[in-house]
Design a protein around this motif. Structure first.
Motif, PDB file in Angstrom:
ATOM      1  N   VAL A   1       0.864  -1.183   0.000  1.00 17.07           N
ATOM      2  CA  VAL A   1       0.000   0.000   0.000  1.00 17.07           C
ATOM      3  C   VAL A   1       0.894   1.224   0.000  1.00 17.07           C
ATOM      4  CG1 VAL A   1      -1.740   1.319   1.259  1.00 17.07           C
ATOM      5  CG2 VAL A   1      -1.893  -1.175   1.166  1.00 17.07           C
ATOM      6  N   ASP A   2       0.787   2.028  -1.068  1.00 20.79           N
ATOM      7  CA  ASP A   2       1.654   3.204  -1.246  1.00 20.79           C
ATOM      8  C   ASP A   2       3.125   2.850  -1.103  1.00 20.79           C
ATOM      9  OD1 ASP A   2      -0.158   5.102  -1.971  1.00 20.79           O
ATOM     10  OD2 ASP A   2      -0.337   6.042   0.002  1.00 20.79           O
TER      11      ASP A   2
ATOM     12  N   LEU B   1      -9.222   0.773   3.674  1.00 17.97           N
ATOM     13  CA  LEU B   1      -8.132   1.690   3.360  1.00 17.97           C
ATOM     14  C   LEU B   1      -8.683   2.971   2.748  1.00 17.97           C
ATOM     15  CD1 LEU B   1      -5.826  -0.938   1.612  1.00 17.97           C
ATOM     16  CD2 LEU B   1      -5.510  -0.010   3.914  1.00 17.97           C
ATOM     17  N   PRO B   2      -7.981   4.089   2.913  1.00 13.53           N
ATOM     18  CA  PRO B   2      -8.416   5.315   2.232  1.00 13.53           C
ATOM     19  C   PRO B   2      -8.250   5.169   0.730  1.00 13.53           C
ATOM     20  CG  PRO B   2      -6.280   5.645   3.279  1.00 13.53           C
ATOM     21  CD  PRO B   2      -6.780   4.297   3.738  1.00 13.53           C
TER      22      PRO B   2
ATOM     23  N   VAL C   1      -4.838   6.008  -1.642  1.00 16.14           N
ATOM     24  CA  VAL C   1      -3.627   5.193  -1.707  1.00 16.14           C
ATOM     25  C   VAL C   1      -3.599   4.383  -2.996  1.00 16.14           C
ATOM     26  CG1 VAL C   1      -3.530   5.017   0.802  1.00 16.14           C
ATOM     27  CG2 VAL C   1      -4.652   3.195  -0.517  1.00 16.14           C
ATOM     28  N   GLU C   2      -2.406   3.900  -3.339  1.00  9.06           N
ATOM     29  CA  GLU C   2      -2.270   2.941  -4.437  1.00  9.06           C
ATOM     30  C   GLU C   2      -1.991   1.575  -3.843  1.00  9.06           C
ATOM     31  OE1 GLU C   2      -0.154   3.478  -8.417  1.00  9.06           O
ATOM     32  OE2 GLU C   2       1.250   2.180  -7.338  1.00  9.06           O
ATOM     33  N   ILE C   3      -2.777   0.598  -4.233  1.00  6.68           N
ATOM     34  CA  ILE C   3      -2.603  -0.780  -3.795  1.00  6.68           C
ATOM     35  C   ILE C   3      -1.896  -1.547  -4.911  1.00  6.68           C
ATOM     36  CG2 ILE C   3      -3.791  -2.905  -3.109  1.00  6.68           C
ATOM     37  CD1 ILE C   3      -6.111  -1.090  -2.155  1.00  6.68           C
ATOM     38  N   ALA C   4      -0.858  -2.292  -4.553  1.00  8.45           N
ATOM     39  CA  ALA C   4      -0.144  -3.119  -5.528  1.00  8.45           C
ATOM     40  C   ALA C   4      -0.181  -4.566  -5.060  1.00  8.45           C
ATOM     41  CB  ALA C   4       1.293  -2.645  -5.696  1.00  8.45           C
ATOM     42  N   ILE C   5      -0.542  -5.458  -5.977  1.00  7.63           N
ATOM     43  CA  ILE C   5      -0.637  -6.886  -5.690  1.00  7.63           C
ATOM     44  C   ILE C   5       0.253  -7.612  -6.694  1.00  7.63           C
ATOM     45  CG2 ILE C   5      -2.185  -8.868  -5.496  1.00  7.63           C
ATOM     46  CD1 ILE C   5      -4.498  -6.718  -5.292  1.00  7.63           C
TER      47      ILE C   5
END
Length: 297
Positions: free
Chosen positions: A173-174, A230-231, A234-238
């Motif tokens: 996350v971020d 989550l807000p 943010v950028e979520i990366a999986i």
């Protein structure tokens, strides 16, 4: 009451193969709604595929993007899946959408088909509740290059293959490492999508006014892996670490096959979908009706 919307677009559900009797009923409903809108002083334009599929004549015919650019309002007749597709594609036009429910649940197509003639006139006259929904912008990045790009209104889902075991996913996350999760998959849902797949996987329901996402593991190997709220800034990366035949789904409409090392990034889109509801509408009314609360003893 005179309509404040001069040019109104009309879109029907036409993708699914349906029995002839159902198609005939859908055509009759669309013709009735078009005639009704004309009677309210609106100039009706029918989306091209809708007009072609149902043989609708007597009104202007425009493709979807031209409809979004030209119309003051778009009326969508179908279920939530139809509205999800239209919302994603027309969000950048900012045109408001009204949903007449011809499906099953109707979380975002909330006007009953048999009640539109009563509900619509006040809305067309300006008596409505406005409701903005955020969109998710998702990308699949492989070896530093974007190989898939999509918008989603409900959710972005990373799934294991149909016949394979669990996947292992690295979640950030971020740019901050959260965890490596072994599970059947992972759902990142908007408040709109929190009442869809995320809910069935044990996630919370988010009020659409909340600027957030919910991240829900699907059948996690470690039971302490719980949903996270989550807000939405943010950028979520999986990242897919291991697992065969994994895929990423965007509103369950578009699909990307994943390779080890692929990264799915999810961030808030600059566009929002604008819904109009009957005056007095609340999200709680929808939940109570669709989830059958307060029924029984």
């Amino acid at each position: 009451m005179k309509s404040i919307f001069r040019q109104v677009g009309l879109i029907g559900k036409y993708h699914a193969a349906v029995p002839a009797g159902v198609a005939a009923a859908s055509r009759a409903a669309l013709e009735d709604i078009a005639h009704f809108l004309s009677g309210q002083g609106c100039e009706v334009a029918v989306e091209r595929e809708t007009a072609s599929s149902f043989g609708l004549v007597g009104h202007a015919v425009l493709d979807l993007q031209a409809l979004g650019a030209a119309c003051d309002l778009v009326v969508v007749v179908g279920g939530d899946g139809t509205m999800l597709g239209v919302g994603r594609q027309l969000a950048h036009h900012g045109v408001p959408l009204v949903g007449i429910n011809q499906g099953r649940l109707g979380f975002i197509t909330d006007i009953p088909l048999d009640g539109y003639a009563t509900v619509l006139p006040p809305m067309l006259a300006g008596q409505y509740a406005e409701d903005f929904r955020t969109l998710m912008h998702a990308r699949v990045v492989r070896d530093g290059h974007c190989v898939f790009d999509a918008l989603a209104m409900n959710d972005v889902v990373v799934n294991r293959g149909a016949t394979s075991g669990m996947v292992e996913l690295r979640v950030e996350v971020d740019g901050h490492f959260v965890a490596n999760q072994r599970a059947d998959g992972l759902i990142v849902a908007s408040p709109t999508g929190s009442t869809a797949y995320a809910l069935s996987a044990g996630g919370p329901m988010l009020h659409p006014g909340n600027p957030g996402w919910v991240m829900v593991p699907i059948a996690p190997h470690t039971l302490s892996n719980r949903p996270l709220v989550l807000p939405d800034h943010v950028e979520i990366a999986i990242e897919l670490v291991s697992g065969r035949d994994a895929s990423a789904n965007f509103d369950m409409q578009s699909l990307a096959s994943l390779l080890h090392g692929d990264r799915i990034t999810v961030r808030r889109s600059q566009h929002r979908v604008r819904f109009l509801h009957p005056r007095g509408w609340t999200w709680f009314d929808t939940l109570r009706k669709k989830l059958h609360w307060n029924e029984g003893a």
